[in-house]
Design a protein around this motif. Structure first.
Motif, mmCIF file in Angstrom:
data_model
loop_
_atom_site.group_PDB
_atom_site.id
_atom_site.type_symbol
_atom_site.label_atom_id
_atom_site.label_comp_id
_atom_site.label_asym_id
_atom_site.label_seq_id
_atom_site.Cartn_x
_atom_site.Cartn_y
_atom_site.Cartn_z
ATOM 1 N N ALA A 314 -33.285 80.428 -48.481
ATOM 2 C CA ALA A 314 -34.497 79.940 -47.811
ATOM 3 C C ALA A 314 -34.425 80.171 -46.309
ATOM 4 O O ALA A 314 -35.408 80.567 -45.677
ATOM 5 C CB ALA A 314 -34.708 78.452 -48.112
ATOM 6 N N ASN A 319 -37.281 79.805 -43.549
ATOM 7 C CA ASN A 319 -37.588 78.388 -43.764
ATOM 8 C C ASN A 319 -36.449 77.558 -43.205
ATOM 9 O O ASN A 319 -35.438 77.316 -43.875
ATOM 10 C CB ASN A 319 -37.784 78.109 -45.261
ATOM 11 C CG ASN A 319 -38.094 76.632 -45.529
ATOM 12 O OD1 ASN A 319 -38.425 75.883 -44.610
ATOM 13 N ND2 ASN A 319 -37.973 76.221 -46.780
ATOM 14 N N GLN A 347 -34.238 75.137 -36.329
ATOM 15 C CA GLN A 347 -35.612 74.656 -36.180
ATOM 16 C C GLN A 347 -35.879 74.208 -34.753
ATOM 17 O O GLN A 347 -36.929 74.494 -34.172
ATOM 18 C CB GLN A 347 -35.861 73.503 -37.161
ATOM 19 C CG GLN A 347 -37.289 72.994 -37.178
ATOM 20 C CD GLN A 347 -38.269 74.033 -37.665
ATOM 21 O OE1 GLN A 347 -38.003 74.729 -38.639
ATOM 22 N NE2 GLN A 347 -39.403 74.160 -37.002
#
Length: 581
Positions: A314, A319, A347
């Motif tokens: 992912a 992601n 992130q």
């Protein structure tokens, strides 16, 4: 004689207590099956673990190779932006490069160099010695430098730039070191090696990233040289179950470097599943209990590793919100914890990068706006005033008067462009007060645009609710944002077209839609539609939608684009609902 020995054995066995004989029977019956089951279970679990670790290490190595490729793309974009800004500056000095170099250094770039087409260096940062001649063409590649007497590798890009009256080049690059790659910073059990591949095929393990050199197997080197993106050595050299090798290639596709990744932990439990002491320990347990424990361990281990593999895939797809459960034993929990820390940091870095790009963009525009205000607006005022005085006081032929009107029109157009730049570069000062979106913003804007709509024969359909839609906002900023959307819709619809304005509520947001029946937004500009200076109009500045977005964000809202069902475009402005009055 044999019969006598057998009888002695039976007599000796019969003399033992019943509890001891039952115990010995149980041992003779249970130990061989337990040994066999232990061997099979250990082999299966070990093989499964090694396969999952090989896949996991391979995904991590591929991820780091993708990081290097993304570093080249980021350097290319940054170089293109700065080169374009320097070319627009139109000066032969090096002063304009200094603020850009400081900005590039602050975001992590290690090497910035500005030089002319004949190789003369005008500006340079970073104590790095380039191991090859300065390239004289636009390129994005991998380069080699010497730092503190040691060879190092970096990714960078070169763009052509106009330096005054002569041509030159801007070179921006970033070192490939432990600070560049994210995985080694968050997963401490990873051992990373960066290996240089010379033109003669010699391998050189760069000193900055390792404790001891790591050999590259000939079959792995041959596979990478032949074009394979990754090669996995199933047995490492004593420090883990696998080593993954990924290729680093220059702009010509030649293999110039290798990223080697492996686990550095030597005490993990599952690396010793095939040893004798584990078989002996498992043999001491009853057959049924041993089988149960074996199944329990297999299930407990396979699930976390499966989650880790799924999570790495992912992340490789972009992601960074994925998280895995921190279960499965101390070693696997450490890996899961490092993975979660890595994704959280990725992130955060993505969010910070976006914010930094936006701040850098505003800072650049602010500097440009200040220069424009000082260097252009004042001369424009003098030109405009002088032209009007000449036109009023000096008799002119019709052709000369028409030329003078052209001058005044162009001066007015440049002045409008300067004003739009200044309005966008200044952070919006949002004086939020309670407003009704319909009566305070939408209806006045529609009334103001009504004459122009009639002049162009554009049909307007206003679908407004009969109840207030409360918001907290700045009336002037929101009015200007809606005017920009309406002007764009009118220009897209063209004479005889139609524009639809709708106002509604969705959960905790007030929603304003502006729809037109024009040709729609081209695919090639949709991704950067709300960025400054992106426009599909011949004479547009590309600041209208960028201003709408900054206004929406200043109000805690957002603006988006979608295709209209019957053709055309729909722009949607969402604002937080205010309290009912």
């Amino acid at each position: 004689m044999a019969r006598r020995r057998g009888s002695r054995w039976l007599n000796w066995w019969s003399l033992l207590p019943l509890r001891l004989r039952l115990t010995l029977y149980f041992v003779m019956v249970s130990v061989p099956p337990v040994l066999v089951a232990s061997f099979i279970a250990a082999e299966v679990i070990s093989a499964t673990f090694e396969r999952n670790v090989e896949q996991w290490i391979g995904e991590i190595a591929s991820f780091m190779a993708n990081e290097a490729a993304e570093g080249r793309e980021e350097a290319q974009r940054a170089t293109a932006i700065v080169a374009a800004a320097l070319s627009r500056a139109g000066t032969g000095g090096v002063e304009p490069i200094e603020p850009f170099a400081d900005l590039l250094t602050s975001v992590g770039y290690d090497f910035v160099r500005l030089y002319t087409a004949d190789g003369k260096v005008l500006f340079s940062t970073g104590d790095l010695e380039l191991m090859q001649p300065l390239p004289l063409k636009a390129v994005s590649s991998i380069f080699f430098v010497r730092q503190d007497g040691r060879r190092a590798m970096m990714v960078g890009a070169i763009q052509a730039v106009h330096i005054g009256e002569q041509a030159g080049f801007l070179f921006v690059a970033n070192l490939l070191d432990e600070q560049f790659f994210t995985a080694p910073q968050t997963i401490r059990s990873l051992d990373l090696h960066l290996i240089e591949v010379t033109e003669s095929g010699e391998l050189r393990d760069l000193e900055a990233l390792h404790r001891a050199p790591l050999p590259v197997p000939p079959e792995a080197l041959a596979a990478l040289t032949a074009g394979a993106p990754i090669a996995i050595q199933r047995r490492s050299y004593g420090l883990g179950p696998a080593v993954a090798f990924t290729a680093l290639r220059d702009d010509g596709g030649r293999l110039v470097g290798i990223i080697a990744c492996r686990l550095n932990g030597t005490s993990a439990t599952f690396e010793r599943l095939g040893t004798v002491w584990l078989f002996v320990a498992l043999a001491a347990v009853a057959g049924a209990l041993s089988l149960l424990v074996g199944f329990s361990i297999a299930r407990r281990m396979s699930r976390p590793l499966h989650d880790l593999t799924r999570g790495v895939r992912a992340v490789a797809e972009g992601n960074y919100a994925i998280r895995v459960r921190e279960t499965g034993g101390r070693e696997i929990e450490a890996l899961a914890s490092g993975f979660n820390a890595m994704t959280e940091q990725l992130q955060t870095l993505r969010d910070r990068e976006a914010a930094l790009r936006h701040r850098a963009q505003l800072a650049t525009l602010g500097q440009a706006a200040a220069v424009i205000a000082h260097e252009i607006r004042n001369p424009l005022g003098i030109i405009k005033t002088s032209a009007e005085l000449v036109r009023r006081k000096t008799p002119m032929a019709p052709s000369e008067d028409r030329l003078m009107m052209f001058v005044l029109d162009e001066v007015q157009r440049i002045d409008r462009l300067v004003k739009e730049l200044l309005d966008y570069a200044r952070p919006p000062q949002c004086a939020a007060v309670p407003l009704d979106l319909v009566t305070s913003i939408v209806q006045p804007a529609l009334d103001f645009m009504a004459p122009e709509l009639r002049r162009r024969d554009i049909t307007l359909a206003a679908r407004l609710p009969d109840h207030p839609v409360p918001i907290q906002g700045d009336k002037d900023l929101l009015h200007q944002a809606l005017m920009n959307l309406l002007i764009n819709a009118m220009d897209a619809a063209g004479d005889g077209g139609h524009v639809i304005v709708r106002v509604g509520q969705e959960e905790d947001a007030a929603v304003l839609h502006v729809e037109d029946n024009g040709p729609g937004v081209p695919q090639d500009v949709r991704a950067a539609l709300f960025d400054p200076f992106v426009t599909t109009k011949v004479n547009g500045t590309g600041l209208g939608l960028a201003t709408v977005r900054s206004t929406a964000e200043a109000h805690g809202g957002a603006v988006s684009h979608a295709d209209a069902p019957g053709g055309g475009a729909i722009f949607t402005l969402r604002l937080p609902l205010g309290k009912q009055g």
